[in-house]
Design a protein around this motif. Sequence first.
Motif, PDB file in Angstrom:
ATOM      1  N   LEU A 283      68.678  53.588  13.718  1.00 49.25           N
ATOM      2  CA  LEU A 283      67.255  53.464  14.017  1.00 49.25           C
ATOM      3  C   LEU A 283      67.144  52.388  15.083  1.00 49.25           C
ATOM      4  CD1 LEU A 283      64.217  53.734  13.717  1.00 49.25           C
ATOM      5  CD2 LEU A 283      64.349  52.387  11.610  1.00 49.25           C
ATOM      6  N   VAL A 284      66.853  52.806  16.317  1.00 51.01           N
ATOM      7  CA  VAL A 284      66.894  51.875  17.433  1.00 51.01           C
ATOM      8  C   VAL A 284      65.643  52.020  18.284  1.00 51.01           C
ATOM      9  CG1 VAL A 284      69.408  51.926  17.512  1.00 51.01           C
ATOM     10  CG2 VAL A 284      68.112  53.491  18.943  1.00 51.01           C
ATOM     11  N   SER A 285      65.406  50.990  19.074  1.00 54.95           N
ATOM     12  CA  SER A 285      64.296  51.048  20.024  1.00 54.95           C
ATOM     13  C   SER A 285      64.741  51.798  21.274  1.00 54.95           C
ATOM     14  CB  SER A 285      63.853  49.634  20.399  1.00 54.95           C
ATOM     15  OG  SER A 285      64.795  49.052  21.287  1.00 54.95           O
ATOM     16  N   THR A 286      63.829  51.947  22.191  1.00 53.67           N
ATOM     17  CA  THR A 286      64.143  52.544  23.502  1.00 53.67           C
ATOM     18  C   THR A 286      64.287  51.468  24.568  1.00 53.67           C
ATOM     19  OG1 THR A 286      61.774  52.846  23.919  1.00 53.67           O
ATOM     20  CG2 THR A 286      62.969  54.716  22.963  1.00 53.67           C
ATOM     21  N   GLY A 287      64.504  50.219  24.141  1.00 52.80           N
ATOM     22  CA  GLY A 287      64.550  49.107  25.083  1.00 52.80           C
ATOM     23  C   GLY A 287      65.783  49.115  25.969  1.00 52.80           C
ATOM     24  N   GLY A 288      65.582  49.045  27.273  1.00 50.12           N
ATOM     25  CA  GLY A 288      66.691  48.971  28.221  1.00 50.12           C
ATOM     26  C   GLY A 288      67.577  50.199  28.150  1.00 50.12           C
ATOM     27  N   ALA A 289      68.886  49.956  27.999  1.00 53.56           N
ATOM     28  CA  ALA A 289      69.863  51.053  28.008  1.00 53.56           C
ATOM     29  C   ALA A 289      69.828  51.879  26.738  1.00 53.56           C
ATOM     30  CB  ALA A 289      71.260  50.481  28.212  1.00 53.56           C
ATOM     31  N   LEU A 290      69.171  51.409  25.682  1.00 55.71           N
ATOM     32  CA  LEU A 290      69.185  52.137  24.413  1.00 55.71           C
ATOM     33  C   LEU A 290      68.585  53.527  24.543  1.00 55.71           C
ATOM     34  CD1 LEU A 290      68.221  49.311  21.897  1.00 55.71           C
ATOM     35  CD2 LEU A 290      70.474  50.284  22.325  1.00 55.71           C
ATOM     36  N   ALA A 291      67.662  53.690  25.459  1.00 58.89           N
ATOM     37  CA  ALA A 291      67.062  55.011  25.649  1.00 58.89           C
ATOM     38  C   ALA A 291      68.108  56.040  26.037  1.00 58.89           C
ATOM     39  CB  ALA A 291      65.970  54.944  26.730  1.00 58.89           C
ATOM     40  N   ALA A 292      69.173  55.590  26.708  1.00 58.39           N
ATOM     41  CA  ALA A 292      70.218  56.505  27.160  1.00 58.39           C
ATOM     42  C   ALA A 292      71.434  56.511  26.245  1.00 58.39           C
ATOM     43  CB  ALA A 292      70.652  56.132  28.583  1.00 58.39           C
ATOM     44  N   THR A 293      71.781  55.359  25.639  1.00 54.78           N
ATOM     45  CA  THR A 293      72.980  55.315  24.797  1.00 54.78           C
ATOM     46  C   THR A 293      72.740  55.931  23.423  1.00 54.78           C
ATOM     47  OG1 THR A 293      72.415  53.034  24.184  1.00 54.78           O
ATOM     48  CG2 THR A 293      74.003  53.338  25.956  1.00 54.78           C
ATOM     49  N   PHE A 294      71.483  56.037  22.993  1.00 55.33           N
ATOM     50  CA  PHE A 294      71.164  56.745  21.745  1.00 55.33           C
ATOM     51  C   PHE A 294      71.546  58.213  21.897  1.00 55.33           C
ATOM     52  CE2 PHE A 294      68.125  59.461  19.488  1.00 55.33           C
ATOM     53  CZ  PHE A 294      68.346  59.056  18.180  1.00 55.33           C
ATOM     54  N   PRO A 304      60.036  49.704  21.674  1.00 50.56           N
ATOM     55  CA  PRO A 304      60.262  48.300  21.309  1.00 50.56           C
ATOM     56  C   PRO A 304      58.938  47.609  20.984  1.00 50.56           C
ATOM     57  CG  PRO A 304      60.565  48.625  23.679  1.00 50.56           C
ATOM     58  CD  PRO A 304      60.422  49.979  23.076  1.00 50.56           C
ATOM     59  N   GLY A 305      58.941  46.797  19.944  1.00 50.18           N
ATOM     60  CA  GLY A 305      57.756  46.037  19.575  1.00 50.18           C
ATOM     61  C   GLY A 305      56.738  46.793  18.760  1.00 50.18           C
ATOM     62  N   ASP A 306      56.981  48.070  18.446  1.00 45.03           N
ATOM     63  CA  ASP A 306      56.017  48.892  17.713  1.00 45.03           C
ATOM     64  C   ASP A 306      56.323  48.798  16.222  1.00 45.03           C
ATOM     65  OD1 ASP A 306      54.414  50.889  16.596  1.00 45.03           O
ATOM     66  OD2 ASP A 306      54.543  52.135  18.408  1.00 45.03           O
ATOM     67  N   ILE A 307      55.621  47.888  15.540  1.00 45.98           N
ATOM     68  CA  ILE A 307      55.881  47.626  14.125  1.00 45.98           C
ATOM     69  C   ILE A 307      55.577  48.860  13.279  1.00 45.98           C
ATOM     70  CG2 ILE A 307      55.215  46.215  12.138  1.00 45.98           C
ATOM     71  CD1 ILE A 307      54.513  43.981  14.173  1.00 45.98           C
ATOM     72  N   GLY A 308      54.458  49.537  13.573  1.00 43.01           N
ATOM     73  CA  GLY A 308      54.075  50.703  12.796  1.00 43.01           C
ATOM     74  C   GLY A 308      55.081  51.840  12.932  1.00 43.01           C
ATOM     75  N   ALA A 309      55.524  52.098  14.151  1.00 42.63           N
ATOM     76  CA  ALA A 309      56.491  53.185  14.357  1.00 42.63           C
ATOM     77  C   ALA A 309      57.814  52.872  13.672  1.00 42.63           C
ATOM     78  CB  ALA A 309      56.715  53.402  15.848  1.00 42.63           C
ATOM     79  N   LEU A 310      58.210  51.600  13.689  1.00 44.37           N
ATOM     80  CA  LEU A 310      59.457  51.211  13.040  1.00 44.37           C
ATOM     81  C   LEU A 310      59.346  51.384  11.527  1.00 44.37           C
ATOM     82  CD1 LEU A 310      62.294  50.054  13.534  1.00 44.37           C
ATOM     83  CD2 LEU A 310      61.304  47.754  13.339  1.00 44.37           C
ATOM     84  N   ALA A 311      58.213  50.999  10.974  1.00 47.06           N
ATOM     85  CA  ALA A 311      58.002  51.156   9.530  1.00 47.06           C
ATOM     86  C   ALA A 311      58.013  52.627   9.136  1.00 47.06           C
ATOM     87  CB  ALA A 311      56.687  50.499   9.123  1.00 47.06           C
ATOM     88  N   THR A 312      57.361  53.461   9.921  1.00 51.79           N
ATOM     89  CA  THR A 312      57.328  54.902   9.635  1.00 51.79           C
ATOM     90  C   THR A 312      58.730  55.502   9.664  1.00 51.79           C
ATOM     91  OG1 THR A 312      55.105  55.086  10.562  1.00 51.79           O
ATOM     92  CG2 THR A 312      56.398  57.113  10.408  1.00 51.79           C
ATOM     93  N   ALA A 313      59.545  55.079  10.618  1.00 50.67           N
ATOM     94  CA  ALA A 313      60.916  55.595  10.731  1.00 50.67           C
ATOM     95  C   ALA A 313      61.757  55.166   9.534  1.00 50.67           C
ATOM     96  CB  ALA A 313      61.544  55.114  12.025  1.00 50.67           C
ATOM     97  N   ILE A 314      61.605  53.906   9.098  1.00 50.49           N
ATOM     98  CA  ILE A 314      62.344  53.441   7.923  1.00 50.49           C
ATOM     99  C   ILE A 314      61.952  54.254   6.702  1.00 50.49           C
ATOM    100  CG2 ILE A 314      62.656  51.491   6.336  1.00 50.49           C
ATOM    101  CD1 ILE A 314      62.285  49.632   8.771  1.00 50.49           C
ATOM    102  N   GLU A 315      60.668  54.520   6.580  1.00 49.56           N
ATOM    103  CA  GLU A 315      60.175  55.298   5.437  1.00 49.56           C
ATOM    104  C   GLU A 315      60.756  56.709   5.430  1.00 49.56           C
ATOM    105  OE1 GLU A 315      55.996  56.247   3.102  1.00 49.56           O
ATOM    106  OE2 GLU A 315      55.943  55.581   5.201  1.00 49.56           O
ATOM    107  N   ARG A 316      60.886  57.311   6.604  1.00 50.54           N
ATOM    108  CA  ARG A 316      61.458  58.657   6.647  1.00 50.54           C
ATOM    109  C   ARG A 316      62.910  58.650   6.176  1.00 50.54           C
ATOM    110  NH1 ARG A 316      62.163  63.094  11.609  1.00 50.54           N
ATOM    111  NH2 ARG A 316      63.042  64.706  10.213  1.00 50.54           N
TER     112      ARG A 316
END
Length: 663
Positions: A283-294, A304-316
């Motif tokens: 579960l990673v952000s899209t910050g910098g190179a992560l958008a491509a290395t994922f 990056p920085g989206d607390i709600g989206a991160l929480a939703t992903a953890i819940e899934r």
Amino acid sequence: MIRLVVPGSIDQLTGGYRYDAALLKALQWSGVDAEAIEILNLDDPAELGLLMTDLQSTSPGPCHLIVDGLALARLHDLDPALLPRFSRAAAQVHSLSALVHHPLGDETGLEDEERQHLHALEAEALRHVDLIMTTSRHTSERVNALFSPQQTVVVVEPGVDRPPTLPKKEHGVGSQSLKLLCVASLIPRKGQDILIQALHRLPTLDVHCTLVGLLDRDPDYVRKIQGLIEELRLQNHVTLTGPLVDEALEQHWQAADVLVLPSWYEGYGMVLDEAAVRGVPVLVSTGGALAATFREGTGLQVPPGDIGALATAIERFARDSAFLASCRTTALAISYQQRSWEEAAAELCLALEILIPRNRRLDLFDSEWLALREPFDHKARAGNQAEQALKRWAQGLHDADRPLTVVDLGAGLGSNLRHLDACLAAESGGSLISARVAIDHDPAKLKALDQLPHTTVQAVDLRDTEMFKATIAAIINSEAATLLTGSALLDLVSESWISALLGVAGQHRAALFFTLSVDGSSTFSPPDEHDDVVQRLFNAHQQQADTPGPEAAHLLAALARSHHFEVIVDASDWHLDSAAGATDRQLLSKLLTGWREAVREQLAHEHFTHPDGRKARTGLQLLQLDAWCQRRMAQIRSGTLHLRLGHCDVLAIPGQPPDLSTY
């Protein structure tokens, strides 16, 4: 030899240092003479002085010096003269490269003024290196966008070490408990504060997160994290372990259901690859190179920085066991496509193949090579149509009592002038040449021409087009006819240089005679299945950097005709036979060694500048090239190899331009 300069100990547990250490270990394991140079105190002039002394005194020969980006800008800031001194240290540093993990000014939390200062400092420091290496395509694109460097920028992505064992159970499947693992130094850029706030939004879920990473990089941020954990009452859900290695870290990998990396920015994100080889979803952000290395299917990405989206992903992940299992299966499948650190080390060595500066083309041949080839050059040129026409033209000038000045460009050891002296001998005795001017960038070579009669020498860097034009204009005078000539030169210069040559010749009505330009053809006997591939790659190498290479002679001929010159093009092929004697064998051996170096350089160039489809073939082509060279060298030794190497000569005599007033 490869020497990697890093600030501080290379054993530090950050992504950048782990990349450096793993790459160095792989180089050493592969048999490369490689070592780290650790600058423990960048602020100590005495230590920097010892570093310079070490470079000058302990290197057994030329070496490739690679400076980690963390040290590069700091070194330049301390002493702007230091990086140029690195690259010239006792002429032992063959090349100076920068290894950029991410631009320093892209660090999270910087004020605008500091960010701009770091970008400016890094841009200035990068001006002094021969090559820029980056760890991801994103960083490569970022470096090009920020700094517009003149040097080549290459990508050497990390490898990955496979774990000793894979997890024996599918974590999280069929269970309400979810174990998250975040492996990253506790610094603002890594976004652990965002992760903790996301966990706070999931009070009904049984989720535990372990934060593994250095705690000494930003003490204020660590205190912030500890304060958040206490404030949000997450002491039972979040654990800070500090840095871990080897078995201690592996235990956490084995226990983890999901790797979480909520970074604001990453230069690559090696932990994604390390998770994949263990079958751990991410579960990673899209910050910098992560958008491509994922890698698609191995987990989830959020901004990056989206607390709600991160929480939703953890819940899934926590609620959808089938999705978690699918991500694990995909990660394991993809992991078998990931390369090792040894493959990354091989790619770094390949990158160093392209470091021979492009402007060295006029420095390509040493005196031994020039002397060795001279009799073969003279034999190849003797009596062809271009040479016969040249002699008739010169004889006509002589009969009309008009002196002829010959200007030899790239004169080297004088082979061309010696051949022209023999070719342009007057029928009545003496020479059809009145004066000779030998021009070369190397004064040492010009000393060999002191014995030629009526010859002056000038040391001029022919790569400087304006200096070259001014030099020729100063030599030419209206009383004498002028012949601008060069041997084995034309295929080494740029198209713009050839255009400048025609401009000077056209303006002053000087004749041109350029000989022994490679034409891109060769015939080996016996033939080999890889001859055509080697020839293609050699021709492509000759055509880099605005250099027409094997097309140069025909380009000159076409331009000369457009300037109303009378033009003759004729062949001056080499015919080398290993059965003919030691000199033929020696020339063939040196020639094929040069070809091998050029083709390796071209393969490196194509590897780093062409799509991935070509990258996959590079290793195989290098093996095929080495095998081809070994077969050809064996044939030279046994006296069974014959080579026709295509060359051509161009003679251009100024004619009269059409009288446009009659139209």
